[in-house]
Design a protein around this motif. Structure first.
Motif, PDB file in Angstrom:
ATOM      1  N   LEU A  27      -9.969   4.513  -6.601  1.00  0.00           N
ATOM      2  CA  LEU A  27      -8.261   4.599  -5.733  1.00  0.00           C
ATOM      3  C   LEU A  27      -8.614   5.620  -4.837  1.00  0.00           C
ATOM      4  O   LEU A  27      -7.661   6.393  -6.241  1.00  0.00           O
ATOM      5  CB  LEU A  27      -7.237   3.194  -6.097  1.00  0.00           C
ATOM      6  N   ALA A  28      -8.375   5.893  -4.024  1.00  0.00           N
ATOM      7  CA  ALA A  28      -7.250   7.078  -3.427  1.00  0.00           C
ATOM      8  C   ALA A  28      -6.297   7.257  -2.842  1.00  0.00           C
ATOM      9  O   ALA A  28      -6.395   6.435  -1.520  1.00  0.00           O
ATOM     10  CB  ALA A  28      -8.273   8.048  -2.950  1.00  0.00           C
ATOM     11  N   ARG A  33       2.428   6.097  -3.558  1.00  0.00           N
ATOM     12  CA  ARG A  33       1.829   4.883  -3.788  1.00  0.00           C
ATOM     13  C   ARG A  33       1.535   5.088  -5.229  1.00  0.00           C
ATOM     14  O   ARG A  33       1.130   4.366  -6.395  1.00  0.00           O
ATOM     15  CB  ARG A  33       0.829   4.743  -2.752  1.00  0.00           C
ATOM     16  N   THR A  34       0.421   6.214  -5.992  1.00  0.00           N
ATOM     17  CA  THR A  34       0.307   6.715  -7.409  1.00  0.00           C
ATOM     18  C   THR A  34       1.351   6.433  -8.080  1.00  0.00           C
ATOM     19  O   THR A  34       0.657   5.306  -9.410  1.00  0.00           O
ATOM     20  CB  THR A  34      -0.749   7.482  -7.332  1.00  0.00           C
ATOM     21  N   ARG A  35       1.988   6.388  -8.308  1.00  0.00           N
ATOM     22  CA  ARG A  35       3.478   6.586  -9.319  1.00  0.00           C
ATOM     23  C   ARG A  35       3.618   4.964  -9.008  1.00  0.00           C
ATOM     24  O   ARG A  35       3.979   4.354  -9.592  1.00  0.00           O
ATOM     25  CB  ARG A  35       4.624   7.328  -8.562  1.00  0.00           C
ATOM     26  N   MET A  36       3.489   4.093  -8.158  1.00  0.00           N
ATOM     27  CA  MET A  36       3.920   2.979  -8.202  1.00  0.00           C
ATOM     28  C   MET A  36       2.781   2.364  -8.838  1.00  0.00           C
ATOM     29  O   MET A  36       3.594   1.311  -9.393  1.00  0.00           O
ATOM     30  CB  MET A  36       4.034   2.454  -6.142  1.00  0.00           C
ATOM     31  N   VAL A  84       4.178  -4.919  -6.716  1.00  0.00           N
ATOM     32  CA  VAL A  84       4.536  -3.189  -6.778  1.00  0.00           C
ATOM     33  C   VAL A  84       3.323  -2.751  -6.431  1.00  0.00           C
ATOM     34  O   VAL A  84       3.316  -2.201  -5.410  1.00  0.00           O
ATOM     35  CB  VAL A  84       4.694  -2.528  -8.430  1.00  0.00           C
ATOM     36  N   TRP A  85       2.277  -3.533  -6.660  1.00  0.00           N
ATOM     37  CA  TRP A  85       0.914  -3.668  -6.081  1.00  0.00           C
ATOM     38  C   TRP A  85       0.401  -3.386  -4.388  1.00  0.00           C
ATOM     39  O   TRP A  85       0.283  -3.392  -4.279  1.00  0.00           O
ATOM     40  CB  TRP A  85       0.131  -4.362  -6.884  1.00  0.00           C
ATOM     41  N   ASN A  86       1.456  -4.462  -4.443  1.00  0.00           N
ATOM     42  CA  ASN A  86       1.362  -5.165  -3.150  1.00  0.00           C
ATOM     43  C   ASN A  86       2.111  -4.109  -1.753  1.00  0.00           C
ATOM     44  O   ASN A  86       1.019  -3.701  -0.589  1.00  0.00           O
ATOM     45  CB  ASN A  86       1.717  -6.249  -2.492  1.00  0.00           C
ATOM     46  N   VAL A  87       2.858  -3.416  -2.576  1.00  0.00           N
ATOM     47  CA  VAL A  87       3.412  -2.312  -2.025  1.00  0.00           C
ATOM     48  C   VAL A  87       2.647  -1.324  -1.734  1.00  0.00           C
ATOM     49  O   VAL A  87       2.144  -0.589  -0.757  1.00  0.00           O
ATOM     50  CB  VAL A  87       4.719  -2.042  -1.686  1.00  0.00           C
ATOM     51  N   ALA A  88       2.064  -0.630  -2.614  1.00  0.00           N
ATOM     52  CA  ALA A  88       1.544   0.412  -2.826  1.00  0.00           C
ATOM     53  C   ALA A  88      -0.415   0.399  -2.243  1.00  0.00           C
ATOM     54  O   ALA A  88      -0.266   1.386  -1.875  1.00  0.00           O
ATOM     55  CB  ALA A  88       0.594   0.496  -4.436  1.00  0.00           C
TER      56      ALA A  88
END
Length: 121
Positions: A27-28, A33-36, A84-88
Motif C-alpha cells: 500500500l503506497a 494516510r499512513t499514520r491513519m 479510519v480505513w475508509n478515510v485513508a
C-alpha cells in the motif's frame, strides 16, 4: 457468548496482522494516510486482545457487564477502524462513524471495569 467473543477477537487479530503486512508491503499512501492506517491497526490489535479477554472473563464471571464489554469492543472496533480505513483509502469521511466507534471502545473498557468491580470471587 464467550466462544463467539474469543473467536471474534482471534479473527480481528488475524485481520490486523494481515492488514499490517499489506499496508507495509503493498500500500503506497502519503504519510498522513499512513499514520491513519497505523492508528487503525494499533487500535484493532489492542482491541482484538481486549475482546479475547472479555470472552474469557464472560465465561468465568458471567454477568451483563463482561458480555456488554465484548459487544462494545467488537462494534467499536468495526466502526472506528473501518471508518479510519475508509478515510485513508478513499479520502471520504463517514461522518460520525469513527467517533461513535471510539465511544463504543471506551464504553467497552468502562463495562470491563464495572464487571471487575461487581465480580465476587
Amino acid at each position: 457468548m464467550s466462544r463467539i467473543l474469543i473467536a471474534a477477537g482471534a479473527l480481528a487479530g488475524l485481520l490486523a496482522v494481515a492488514l499490517s503486512a499489506w499496508a507495509a508491503h503493498g500500500l503506497a499512501l502519503d504519510p498522513a494516510r499512513t499514520r491513519m492506517i497505523d492508528n487503525a491497526l494499533t487500535q484493532q490489535g489492542w482491541h482484538a486482545l481486549a475482546l479475547i479477554a472479555a470472552g474469557i472473563l464472560a465465561d468465568r464471571w458471567g454477568g451483563w457487564a463482561t458480555g456488554g464489554a465484548g459487544i462494545a469492543f467488537l462494534l467499536g472496533m468495526i466502526l472506528f477502524c473501518g471508518a479510519v480505513w475508509n478515510v485513508a483509502l478513499t479520502g471520504r469521511s463517514l461522518g460520525g462513524v469513527a467517533p461513535t466507534g471510539g465511544m463504543l471502545l471506551m464504553l467497552g473498557w468502562l463495562l470491563l471495569a464495572v464487571a471487575a468491580l461487581l465480580h465476587r470471587p
